[in-house]
Design an enzyme around this catalytic site. Structure first.
Site, PDB file in Angstrom:
ATOM      1  N   SER A 323       0.832  -1.200   0.000  1.00  0.00           N
ATOM      2  CA  SER A 323       0.000   0.000   0.000  1.00  0.00           C
ATOM      3  C   SER A 323       0.874   1.260   0.000  1.00  0.00           C
ATOM      4  CB  SER A 323      -0.962  -0.039   1.188  1.00  0.00           C
ATOM      5  OG  SER A 323      -1.905   0.998   1.094  1.00  0.00           O
ATOM      6  N   ASP A 425      -9.544  -3.991  -5.878  1.00  0.00           N
ATOM      7  CA  ASP A 425      -8.982  -3.037  -4.926  1.00  0.00           C
ATOM      8  C   ASP A 425      -9.619  -1.670  -5.173  1.00  0.00           C
ATOM      9  OD1 ASP A 425      -7.425  -1.334  -3.373  1.00  0.00           O
ATOM     10  OD2 ASP A 425      -5.590  -2.458  -3.748  1.00  0.00           O
ATOM     11  N   HIS A 457      -8.085  -4.693  -1.432  1.00  0.00           N
ATOM     12  CA  HIS A 457      -6.837  -4.100  -0.954  1.00  0.00           C
ATOM     13  C   HIS A 457      -6.240  -4.898   0.199  1.00  0.00           C
ATOM     14  CE1 HIS A 457      -4.033  -0.732  -0.820  1.00  0.00           C
ATOM     15  NE2 HIS A 457      -4.180  -0.659   0.492  1.00  0.00           N
TER      16      HIS A 457
END
Length: 516
Positions: A323, A425, A457
């Protein structure tokens, strides 16, 4: 002797002198021939007494005398020195308890052996055995007590460190809330985050227990001099030969990143004989993006230069980010390549030391993400504050920066780059990884994007590892690291399936309520 002492005292009474101190009060003194205490006074010169004198410097005597009238401690100090120093007990140095005990007992044994006839040699021998036994018992008890003290000190240090970091995170969270305000988006995000965390709590508890109590985890290793410049090491149980290493940078929207977030990945990779170093870094508002990239680069430098001390192979170092951590790691790699391209730049590590870079669910072109993040609740003003203004978006967008004509040749220095992403995501669209990989390939970099259908995600990083069994992304990662190592690949083929940490129905509910 007694006549000389009485003569001195008589002279003292006849010739008062500030350098000689008189005894203001009678002092009881016990002798051998009398059972009652005899009182020393000037009118009894024939009695056996122990004279007391004191010889301080002239400048301090009068002060001590005046102070002794009101201060009992000073009075005791003045009148406690014996004139006959030859008969005073000799001072002994302070020794540790075990050394003093050994010295006294061994001295006593030696003295007894010298004074005892030859016929009592057996008794002396028994005494020596008893003394040695006592000493060994004392040593063992003191050794165990020292180990217990060290363990208590270690636990106390862990608690103190955890309390300090909890206070820091709480303080920064309150400061962050003052920036964000109380918008409806953040209220709904926090409620969803609470439900999501509750559903995954069985897994979090097990991972937390491993993190705090496993001997395979080395927590809080300092790698720099800035706040939060620490990393955690996850070491394999098998210590035969140097192991490949992943320097991992956790995510957290550049705001709530923390090294412990990588504990699940670290635990599972260490079971496959891979060392994981989870690097902590300053978050916003404690620092901005340049501070985060600087911390990540310094953490990577520590891994490259010191991992051999922990059983790692410095020739098999990989960097990975998830991320926001994937964005920070990519910035650190590109920035390092640009530094090496320039002349006169001093660096503590080189991109040539990195075998490959893995990006998991990351964003690499900030110009395409500003509006998307704003719609998701990470408001434009906050995001631009993290990135140090709109003018800095170019510098901290690896996809854009590597195409700059001034530094384009730095692409030739980059290691192979593999980007993992889920097609479902919503926090960072999977196009971010696809576009970055295509840009790198157009510049001659060996790059690849691997997409996982229907994964969100957090599926690739949390839910799938907690599900146990076979995980496609995890197996792909391990296969790339162990490529060319036939023994490691053979062990991977027969490795037992990973244990389930959370029931399936709770994982499905977490997938639906996830705010990410």
């Amino acid at each position: 002797m007694f006549r000389a002492s009485i003569s001195r005292i008589s002279t003292l009474f006849r010739n008062p002198n500030p350098h000689r101190l008189l005894i203001p009060n009678p002092i009881p003194i016990t002798t051998k021939n009398t059972k009652k205490a005899q009182i020393f006074s000037p009118k009894m010169p024939s009695q056996q007494i122990l004279p007391i004198t004191y010889h301080p410097p002239p400048s301090t005597t009068e002060k001590l005398l005046s102070k002794s009238e009101d201060d009992p401690a000073t009075r005791l100090l003045l009148f406690s020195h014996f004139e006959d120093e030859e008969k005073a007990a000799p001072l002994r140095p302070l020794l540790p308890k075990s050394a003093s005990y050994t010295f006294n007992t061994s001295s006593a044994v030696a003295a007894a052996a010298a004074a005892t006839p030859a016929g009592s040699a057996n008794n002396n021998q028994k005494r020596r055995r008893r003394t040695a036994s006592d000493n060994s018992l004392y040593s063992s008890s003191s050794g165990s007590s020292s180990e217990e003290a060290a363990e208590r000190h270690s636990i106390a240090g862990d608690v103190e460190h955890a309390a300090a970091e909890t206070y820091l995170v709480t303080r920064l969270s309150l400061k962050l809330l003052s920036y964000l305000g109380v918008g409806y988006r953040w209220i709904t995000r926090f409620m969803a985050l609470g439900c999501y965390s509750f559903l995954l709590m069985p897994g979090f508890i097990q991972v937390g227990y491993y993190y705090f109590f496993s001997k395979q985890v080395r927590r809080g290793i300092v790698y720099g001099d800035q706040p939060r410049n620490r990393l955690d090491l996850y070491l394999p149980k098998n210590s035969d030969g140097p192991k490949p290493v992943i320097a991992f940078i956790t995510g957290g929207a550049w705001i709530i990143g923390y090294k412990a977030w990588g504990s699940l990945l670290g635990q599972q990779l260490s079971e496959r004989d891979i060392i994981v170093a989870c690097i902590d870094y300053r978050n916003f508002p404690q620092g901005t993006i340049s501070s985060m990239v600087q911390d990540a680069s310094q953490g990577i430098s520590f891994v490259c230069n010191h991992i051999a001390e922990y059983g790692g192979d410095p020739n098999r170092v990989y960097v990975m980010g998830q991320s926001a951590g994937a964005h920070i790691g990519a910035c650190a790699i590109v920035d390092q390549a640009i530094k090496e391209l320039g002349e006169g730049e001093s660096t503590s590590w080189s991109v040539s030391q990195i075998n490959a870079y893995f990006g998991l669910s990351g964003g690499y072109n900030l110009f395409n993400l500003v509006d998307h993040f704003h719609s998701r609740g990470l408001y434009r003003s906050i995001f631009l504050g993290i990135m140090e203004g709109e003018n800095s978006l170019h510098r901290f967008s690896p996809e854009v920066m590597i195409q700059d004509p001034n530094v384009r040749t730095a692409a030739s220095l980059l290691p192979p780059i593999i980007l993992f992403h889920g097609t479902a995501d919503y926090s960072i669209p999977s196009d971010a990884s696809k576009n970055f990989a295509e840009t790198l390939r157009s510049l001659g970099v060996k790059a690849e994007s691997i997409l996982y259908e229907g994964k969100t995600h957090t599926d690739l990083f949390l839910q799938d590892p907690m599900r146990g069994g076979r995980d496609d992304m995890f197996e792909d990662l391990v296969a790339i690291i162990h490529e060319g190592d036939s023994e490691a690949l053979a062990r991977d083929a027969v490795a037992p399936p990973r244990r389930r940490l959370v029931p399936e129905f709770m994982l499905k509910l977490a997938h639906k309520v996830s705010p990410f």
